[in-house]
Structure formats: structure tokens, C-alpha cells
Design a protein around this motif. Sequence first.
Motif, short mmCIF file in Angstrom:
data_model
loop_
_atom_site.label_atom_id
_atom_site.label_comp_id
_atom_site.label_asym_id
_atom_site.label_seq_id
_atom_site.Cartn_x
_atom_site.Cartn_y
_atom_site.Cartn_z
N ALA A 48 20.64 -17.48 -28.25
CA ALA A 48 20.47 -18.93 -28.12
C ALA A 48 21.81 -19.65 -28.03
N GLY A 49 22.81 -19.14 -28.73
CA GLY A 49 24.14 -19.72 -28.64
C GLY A 49 24.48 -20.65 -29.79
N PRO A 50 25.74 -21.09 -29.82
CA PRO A 50 26.25 -21.89 -30.95
C PRO A 50 25.50 -23.19 -31.22
N GLU A 51 25.11 -23.89 -30.18
CA GLU A 51 24.41 -25.17 -30.40
C GLU A 51 23.08 -24.95 -31.12
N MET A 52 22.35 -23.94 -30.70
CA MET A 52 21.06 -23.65 -31.34
C MET A 52 21.26 -23.07 -32.74
N ASP B 27 9.53 -20.93 -22.44
CA ASP B 27 9.84 -20.00 -21.35
C ASP B 27 11.04 -19.13 -21.70
N TRP B 28 12.06 -19.75 -22.31
CA TRP B 28 13.26 -19.01 -22.69
C TRP B 28 12.93 -17.96 -23.74
N VAL B 29 12.15 -18.35 -24.77
CA VAL B 29 11.76 -17.41 -25.82
C VAL B 29 10.94 -16.26 -25.23
N SER B 30 10.08 -16.56 -24.28
CA SER B 30 9.30 -15.52 -23.63
C SER B 30 10.22 -14.48 -22.98
N GLY B 31 11.28 -14.95 -22.34
CA GLY B 31 12.25 -14.04 -21.75
C GLY B 31 12.97 -13.21 -22.79
N HIS C 257 18.59 -29.69 -23.12
CA HIS C 257 18.97 -31.01 -22.63
C HIS C 257 18.10 -31.50 -21.48
N SER C 258 16.83 -31.16 -21.49
CA SER C 258 15.98 -31.61 -20.39
C SER C 258 14.84 -32.47 -20.92
N ARG C 259 14.10 -33.04 -20.01
CA ARG C 259 12.95 -33.88 -20.40
C ARG C 259 11.81 -33.04 -20.96
N ASN C 260 11.65 -31.82 -20.44
CA ASN C 260 10.56 -30.97 -20.88
C ASN C 260 11.11 -29.80 -21.69
N VAL C 261 11.84 -30.13 -22.75
CA VAL C 261 12.57 -29.12 -23.51
C VAL C 261 11.62 -28.13 -24.20
N LEU C 262 10.45 -28.58 -24.65
CA LEU C 262 9.53 -27.67 -25.31
C LEU C 262 9.09 -26.55 -24.37
N ILE D 39 24.84 -4.73 -26.45
CA ILE D 39 23.62 -5.46 -26.09
C ILE D 39 23.83 -6.15 -24.75
N PRO D 40 22.77 -6.20 -23.96
CA PRO D 40 22.90 -6.85 -22.66
C PRO D 40 23.08 -8.36 -22.80
N SER D 41 23.63 -8.98 -21.79
CA SER D 41 23.80 -10.43 -21.81
C SER D 41 22.47 -11.11 -21.46
N TYR D 42 22.38 -12.36 -21.85
CA TYR D 42 21.21 -13.17 -21.52
C TYR D 42 21.66 -14.62 -21.54
N ILE D 43 21.01 -15.46 -20.78
CA ILE D 43 21.42 -16.86 -20.68
C ILE D 43 21.23 -17.59 -22.00
N LYS D 44 22.15 -18.47 -22.33
CA LYS D 44 22.03 -19.31 -23.53
C LYS D 44 20.98 -20.39 -23.28
N PHE D 45 20.37 -20.86 -24.34
CA PHE D 45 19.41 -21.94 -24.20
C PHE D 45 20.14 -23.26 -24.35
#
Length: 92
Positions: free
Chosen positions: A50-54, A22-26, A12-17, A3-9
Motif C-alpha cells: 500500500a505504501g507510506p501514505e496508507m 479493486d486494488w485489494v483484490s489484486g 485520491h479519486s472520487r470513487n476511492v472505495l 517479493i515481487p513489486s506491485y503498484i502502490k495505492f
Amino acid sequence: MSIPSYIKFKPHSRNVLQEWKDWVSGVEILLQALDINDAQCKKAMLLHYAGPEMQARYRTFQLGPVGEGETVYSQVVNAFNIQFTPQQNVEV
């Protein structure tokens, strides 16, 4: 299967929603490109990317049975949407 790589979510931002949406859309674009349509596979891929934290957050959800018109994938996405929606303090 490779499977191809993709950035983890990283939530930790003010506008996390909005960042989450945007991340889910990707991820959904990636799933479409990989021709992954099964809801259980989509959920697994979402949590993998999403990664371990999620994944740890996901394990805290108390999800009930999948409702009518819902899939296990949409149920998880909606649970994160709710978690990342800012809450307002209400004075009583």
C-alpha cells in the motif's frame, strides 16, 4: 525472500472505495500466487504494498481485539473500507 513489486495505492479519486476494493483484490491474487495464507503476513504485505501514505493512515486506526470469524488481515481491510466509504451529511 524476494517479493515481487506491485503498484502502490493512491487514495485520491472520487470513487476511492471502489478503487481500494479493486486494488485489494489484486493484492489478494498476488498473495495467493505467493502462497501466503497467514493473516499476520497478509496484513504486513498489504501495508507494504500500500505504501507510506496508507501505512500512516493505518497507524491512526484504533483497532480492538480481533473478533470471532475475523483475522488481523480482514480487520485492517475492513477498517480501510470504512474509511473510504463516502459519508452523507444528515440534517438534524
